[in-house]
Design a protein around this motif. Structure first.
Motif, PDB file in Angstrom:
ATOM      1  N   GLN A   1     -43.535 -35.912 -19.050  1.00 43.85           N
ATOM      2  CA  GLN A   1     -44.893 -35.966 -19.595  1.00 43.85           C
ATOM      3  C   GLN A   1     -44.956 -35.301 -20.963  1.00 43.85           C
ATOM      4  OE1 GLN A   1     -47.564 -34.282 -16.726  1.00 43.85           O
ATOM      5  NE2 GLN A   1     -46.957 -35.693 -15.080  1.00 43.85           N
ATOM      6  N   ARG A   2     -44.260 -34.163 -21.101  1.00 46.44           N
ATOM      7  CA  ARG A   2     -44.260 -33.475 -22.394  1.00 46.44           C
ATOM      8  C   ARG A   2     -43.581 -34.313 -23.470  1.00 46.44           C
ATOM      9  NH1 ARG A   2     -42.406 -29.342 -19.275  1.00 46.44           N
ATOM     10  NH2 ARG A   2     -40.375 -29.381 -20.339  1.00 46.44           N
ATOM     11  N   ASP A   3     -42.456 -34.945 -23.108  1.00 53.44           N
ATOM     12  CA  ASP A   3     -41.747 -35.778 -24.078  1.00 53.44           C
ATOM     13  C   ASP A   3     -42.619 -36.949 -24.524  1.00 53.44           C
ATOM     14  OD1 ASP A   3     -39.605 -34.106 -23.895  1.00 53.44           O
ATOM     15  OD2 ASP A   3     -38.441 -35.390 -22.532  1.00 53.44           O
ATOM     16  N   ALA A   4     -43.324 -37.546 -23.572  1.00 51.29           N
ATOM     17  CA  ALA A   4     -44.207 -38.662 -23.917  1.00 51.29           C
ATOM     18  C   ALA A   4     -45.350 -38.204 -24.814  1.00 51.29           C
ATOM     19  CB  ALA A   4     -44.754 -39.305 -22.639  1.00 51.29           C
ATOM     20  N   LYS A   5     -45.872 -37.018 -24.532  1.00 48.85           N
ATOM     21  CA  LYS A   5     -46.962 -36.484 -25.340  1.00 48.85           C
ATOM     22  C   LYS A   5     -46.486 -36.178 -26.752  1.00 48.85           C
ATOM     23  CE  LYS A   5     -50.605 -32.978 -25.226  1.00 48.85           C
ATOM     24  NZ  LYS A   5     -51.177 -31.828 -24.474  1.00 48.85           N
ATOM     25  N   ARG A   6     -45.272 -35.635 -26.882  1.00 43.93           N
ATOM     26  CA  ARG A   6     -44.716 -35.360 -28.208  1.00 43.93           C
ATOM     27  C   ARG A   6     -44.551 -36.656 -29.003  1.00 43.93           C
ATOM     28  NH1 ARG A   6     -40.843 -31.907 -25.329  1.00 43.93           N
ATOM     29  NH2 ARG A   6     -41.496 -29.729 -25.498  1.00 43.93           N
ATOM     30  N   LYS A   7     -44.033 -37.681 -28.342  1.00 42.93           N
ATOM     31  CA  LYS A   7     -43.830 -38.957 -29.016  1.00 42.93           C
ATOM     32  C   LYS A   7     -45.162 -39.535 -29.481  1.00 42.93           C
ATOM     33  CE  LYS A   7     -41.653 -43.479 -28.390  1.00 42.93           C
ATOM     34  NZ  LYS A   7     -40.896 -44.351 -27.453  1.00 42.93           N
ATOM     35  N   GLU A   8     -46.162 -39.450 -28.626  1.00 39.42           N
ATOM     36  CA  GLU A   8     -47.493 -39.939 -28.993  1.00 39.42           C
ATOM     37  C   GLU A   8     -48.059 -39.151 -30.176  1.00 39.42           C
ATOM     38  OE1 GLU A   8     -51.933 -40.329 -26.935  1.00 39.42           O
ATOM     39  OE2 GLU A   8     -50.161 -39.927 -25.708  1.00 39.42           O
ATOM     40  N   LYS A   9     -47.835 -37.830 -30.161  1.00 42.62           N
ATOM     41  CA  LYS A   9     -48.322 -36.992 -31.247  1.00 42.62           C
ATOM     42  C   LYS A   9     -47.637 -37.334 -32.570  1.00 42.62           C
ATOM     43  CE  LYS A   9     -50.598 -33.450 -32.963  1.00 42.62           C
ATOM     44  NZ  LYS A   9     -52.066 -33.449 -33.094  1.00 42.62           N
ATOM     45  N   ARG A  10     -46.335 -37.583 -32.529  1.00 43.92           N
ATOM     46  CA  ARG A  10     -45.603 -37.945 -33.736  1.00 43.92           C
ATOM     47  C   ARG A  10     -46.129 -39.245 -34.331  1.00 43.92           C
ATOM     48  NH1 ARG A  10     -40.925 -36.102 -30.819  1.00 43.92           N
ATOM     49  NH2 ARG A  10     -40.410 -38.234 -30.247  1.00 43.92           N
ATOM     50  N   LEU A  11     -46.339 -40.231 -33.479  1.00 44.26           N
ATOM     51  CA  LEU A  11     -46.864 -41.511 -33.953  1.00 44.26           C
ATOM     52  C   LEU A  11     -48.259 -41.346 -34.550  1.00 44.26           C
ATOM     53  CD1 LEU A  11     -45.691 -43.851 -31.037  1.00 44.26           C
ATOM     54  CD2 LEU A  11     -44.687 -43.621 -33.323  1.00 44.26           C
ATOM     55  N   GLU A  12     -49.074 -40.516 -33.906  1.00 48.66           N
ATOM     56  CA  GLU A  12     -50.424 -40.277 -34.403  1.00 48.66           C
ATOM     57  C   GLU A  12     -50.396 -39.619 -35.786  1.00 48.66           C
ATOM     58  OE1 GLU A  12     -54.330 -37.544 -33.232  1.00 48.66           O
ATOM     59  OE2 GLU A  12     -52.727 -37.886 -31.764  1.00 48.66           O
ATOM     60  N   LEU A  13     -49.534 -38.631 -35.957  1.00 50.15           N
ATOM     61  CA  LEU A  13     -49.434 -37.944 -37.244  1.00 50.15           C
ATOM     62  C   LEU A  13     -48.907 -38.862 -38.341  1.00 50.15           C
ATOM     63  CD1 LEU A  13     -48.026 -34.513 -36.037  1.00 50.15           C
ATOM     64  CD2 LEU A  13     -50.302 -34.953 -36.948  1.00 50.15           C
ATOM     65  N   LYS A  14     -47.949 -39.723 -37.996  1.00 49.27           N
ATOM     66  CA  LYS A  14     -47.446 -40.677 -38.979  1.00 49.27           C
ATOM     67  C   LYS A  14     -48.541 -41.641 -39.417  1.00 49.27           C
ATOM     68  CE  LYS A  14     -42.529 -40.786 -37.777  1.00 49.27           C
ATOM     69  NZ  LYS A  14     -41.405 -41.637 -37.294  1.00 49.27           N
ATOM     70  N   LEU A  15     -49.362 -42.067 -38.464  1.00 42.64           N
ATOM     71  CA  LEU A  15     -50.453 -42.990 -38.785  1.00 42.64           C
ATOM     72  C   LEU A  15     -51.490 -42.312 -39.679  1.00 42.64           C
ATOM     73  CD1 LEU A  15     -51.554 -45.825 -38.267  1.00 42.64           C
ATOM     74  CD2 LEU A  15     -52.764 -44.927 -36.274  1.00 42.64           C
ATOM     75  N   ILE A  16     -51.813 -41.053 -39.361  1.00 40.53           N
ATOM     76  CA  ILE A  16     -52.756 -40.298 -40.198  1.00 40.53           C
ATOM     77  C   ILE A  16     -52.225 -40.164 -41.617  1.00 40.53           C
ATOM     78  CG2 ILE A  16     -53.817 -38.034 -40.548  1.00 40.53           C
ATOM     79  CD1 ILE A  16     -53.955 -37.749 -37.509  1.00 40.53           C
ATOM     80  N   ARG A  17     -50.952 -39.836 -41.731  1.00 34.65           N
ATOM     81  CA  ARG A  17     -50.341 -39.692 -43.061  1.00 34.65           C
ATOM     82  C   ARG A  17     -50.382 -41.017 -43.832  1.00 34.65           C
ATOM     83  NH1 ARG A  17     -47.015 -37.301 -46.564  1.00 34.65           N
ATOM     84  NH2 ARG A  17     -45.331 -38.547 -47.456  1.00 34.65           N
TER      85      ARG A  17
ATOM     86  N   ASP B   1     -42.172 -32.527 -33.289  1.00 33.79           N
ATOM     87  CA  ASP B   1     -43.010 -32.635 -32.100  1.00 33.79           C
ATOM     88  C   ASP B   1     -44.360 -31.970 -32.245  1.00 33.79           C
ATOM     89  OD1 ASP B   1     -41.373 -30.041 -30.128  1.00 33.79           O
ATOM     90  OD2 ASP B   1     -42.460 -29.969 -32.004  1.00 33.79           O
ATOM     91  N   GLY B   2     -44.575 -31.112 -33.225  1.00 33.91           N
ATOM     92  CA  GLY B   2     -45.879 -30.490 -33.405  1.00 33.91           C
ATOM     93  C   GLY B   2     -46.204 -29.456 -32.376  1.00 33.91           C
ATOM     94  N   GLU B   3     -45.245 -29.050 -31.565  1.00 35.19           N
ATOM     95  CA  GLU B   3     -45.504 -28.058 -30.527  1.00 35.19           C
ATOM     96  C   GLU B   3     -45.706 -26.697 -31.162  1.00 35.19           C
ATOM     97  OE1 GLU B   3     -43.416 -26.432 -26.439  1.00 35.19           O
ATOM     98  OE2 GLU B   3     -42.374 -27.755 -27.815  1.00 35.19           O
ATOM     99  N   GLU B   4     -46.656 -25.954 -30.702  1.00 36.23           N
ATOM    100  CA  GLU B   4     -46.964 -24.673 -31.298  1.00 36.23           C
ATOM    101  C   GLU B   4     -45.902 -23.652 -30.982  1.00 36.23           C
ATOM    102  OE1 GLU B   4     -50.789 -23.119 -30.786  1.00 36.23           O
ATOM    103  OE2 GLU B   4     -51.815 -24.992 -31.112  1.00 36.23           O
ATOM    104  N   ASP B   5     -45.602 -22.816 -31.999  1.00 38.50           N
ATOM    105  CA  ASP B   5     -44.665 -21.730 -31.784  1.00 38.50           C
ATOM    106  C   ASP B   5     -45.368 -20.563 -31.130  1.00 38.50           C
ATOM    107  OD1 ASP B   5     -42.892 -23.292 -33.076  1.00 38.50           O
ATOM    108  OD2 ASP B   5     -43.007 -22.236 -34.997  1.00 38.50           O
ATOM    109  N   GLU B   6     -44.605 -19.765 -30.424  1.00 37.52           N
ATOM    110  CA  GLU B   6     -45.175 -18.595 -29.781  1.00 37.52           C
ATOM    111  C   GLU B   6     -45.459 -17.532 -30.833  1.00 37.52           C
ATOM    112  OE1 GLU B   6     -44.193 -15.785 -25.979  1.00 37.52           O
ATOM    113  OE2 GLU B   6     -42.581 -16.507 -27.218  1.00 37.52           O
ATOM    114  N   PRO B   7     -46.617 -16.866 -30.795  1.00 41.24           N
ATOM    115  CA  PRO B   7     -46.941 -15.866 -31.805  1.00 41.24           C
ATOM    116  C   PRO B   7     -45.914 -14.751 -31.822  1.00 41.24           C
ATOM    117  CG  PRO B   7     -48.872 -16.417 -30.504  1.00 41.24           C
ATOM    118  CD  PRO B   7     -47.689 -17.053 -29.836  1.00 41.24           C
TER     119      PRO B   7
END
Length: 354
Positions: free
Chosen positions: A65-81, A339-345
């Motif tokens: 599920q996380r991998d699929a979400k990352r892939k979706e996020k990457r595609l979304e960011l590319k489209l926005i750009r 992947d846009g995953e947030e880093d730990e503070p």
């Protein structure tokens, strides 16, 4: 005169008694106490360990599920750009800077600290490596980028966060991957390698040609202070630090990530000006201001060594210096996949460095 019949009966009775005695002896030996067998049972897990195991199991179960979400996020960011470029909101940036010059300076990210990092820190390291490569290929003045001890968890994390890294070695601005450690990958390390560490007494004056500068690829929240300095000494390598303190006054602690150190160095190669390089790379939220005498002051060159991260941890900084907005901006401007995953503070960094 004896009765033959009675004698036969007597012999049969004796044989019967002997048989019974033998059977009894056999049964007694079988019922004799045996040596006790020792079975080692693991001690029961503590409540904290049970919770952690349960959490790890849930994390592993949700991997797809996380991998699929990352892939979706990457595609979304590319489209926005893409939309922003079409609307003229941001300029189109080619994959490699036009007229890029690759200098004889090399920068190595030493990944020989994998066993000292948690999973979230390993993922953060992989993300920062991607940003280093992106900055290098878009810089007018690039360096030879190397990754040493590139195996195990960090390699897997980079494969997940930036699958395009497999093309770096053959790109126009290449990055080289070495499964070997630093000394094996660079046999002349003791002659032309400078390990960057905040603990070094040597402050950088310039970046020397035909020299390799090493950034420790470690995100550890300062659990291992002095680690990179000790490694440089044990290996007999030159060491040094960036002249941050000579040029900037910081309103926060001088915490640098791996990619911050990398970007400062390539910016200096482009401008030949440390102050300009610091101001261009340091995040505005750090409040870095040029010292009044920075323009006229010449940084010292003690010990003839090279780079490193002054009070910042140049052997790699901590995560948490980059906000979510910074990360999204990096993803939007990066043509490769991230992947846009947030880093730990990060926890505050002390002056001890590595």
């Amino acid at each position: 005169m004896d009765n033959p019949l009675n004698n036969d009966q007597a012999h049969a009775a004796d044989a019967s008694v002997e048989n019974v005695a033998a059977e009894t002896s056999t049964e007694s030996s079988s019922l004799a106490p045996q040596e006790p067998t020792t079975t080692t049972t693991p001690p029961p897990l503590s409540k904290k360990a049970q919770k952690r195991a349960l959490k790890d199991a849930k994390w592993a179960a949700c991997k797809e599920q996380r991998d699929a979400k990352r892939k979706e996020k990457r595609l979304e960011l590319k489209l926005i750009r893409k939309h922003k470029i079409e609307e003229g909101l941001i300029p189109h940036r080619p994959r490699v800077a036009p007229g890029q010059v690759i200098t004889s300076v090399g920068i190595v990210i030493d990944l020989d600290f994998e066993d000292k990092m948690r999973d979230v820190e390993t993922r953060s390291t992989a993300q920062q490596i991607s940003r280093c490569y992106s900055a290098n290929k878009h810089s007018p003045t690039a360096v030879h980028m190397h990754l040493t001890s590139f195996t195990g968890a960090i390699k897997q994390a980079l494969s997940r966060s930036d699958p395009n890294h497999i093309n770096w070695a053959t790109a126009k601005c290449p990055a080289e991957f070495h499964a070997e450690d630093l000394i094996t990958a660079f046999p002349r390390a003791r002659e032309n390698v400078v390990y960057l560490t905040a603990d070094s007494p040597n402050t950088l004056d310039t970046l020397e040609e035909d020299t390799v500068y090493v950034i420790g690829g470690l995100v550890d929240k300062n659990r291992y202070p002095g680690l990179c300095f000790k490694k440089a000494q044990d290996l007999g390598l030159r060491h040094g630090k960036l002249p941050i303190g000579e040029h900037l006054e910081m309103s926060t602690r001088k915490v640098l990530t791996i990619n911050h150190v990398f970007e400062i160095m390539i910016k200096y190669l482009e401008t030949k000006d440390w102050l300009q390089a610091f101001l261009a790379v340091m995040p505005a939220r750090k409040g870095g201001q040029a010292k009044p005498d920075a323009a006229s002051a010449e940084p010292s060159s003690r010990g003839g060594g090279g780079g490193g991260g002054d009070d910042a941890n140049a052997a790699t900084g901590k995560d948490g210096d980059e906000t979510k907005a910074d990360r999204e901006d990096a993803l939007l401007t990066e043509s490769g996949a991230q992947d846009g995953e947030e880093d730990e503070p990060s926890e505050p960094y002390s002056r001890r460095g590595r």
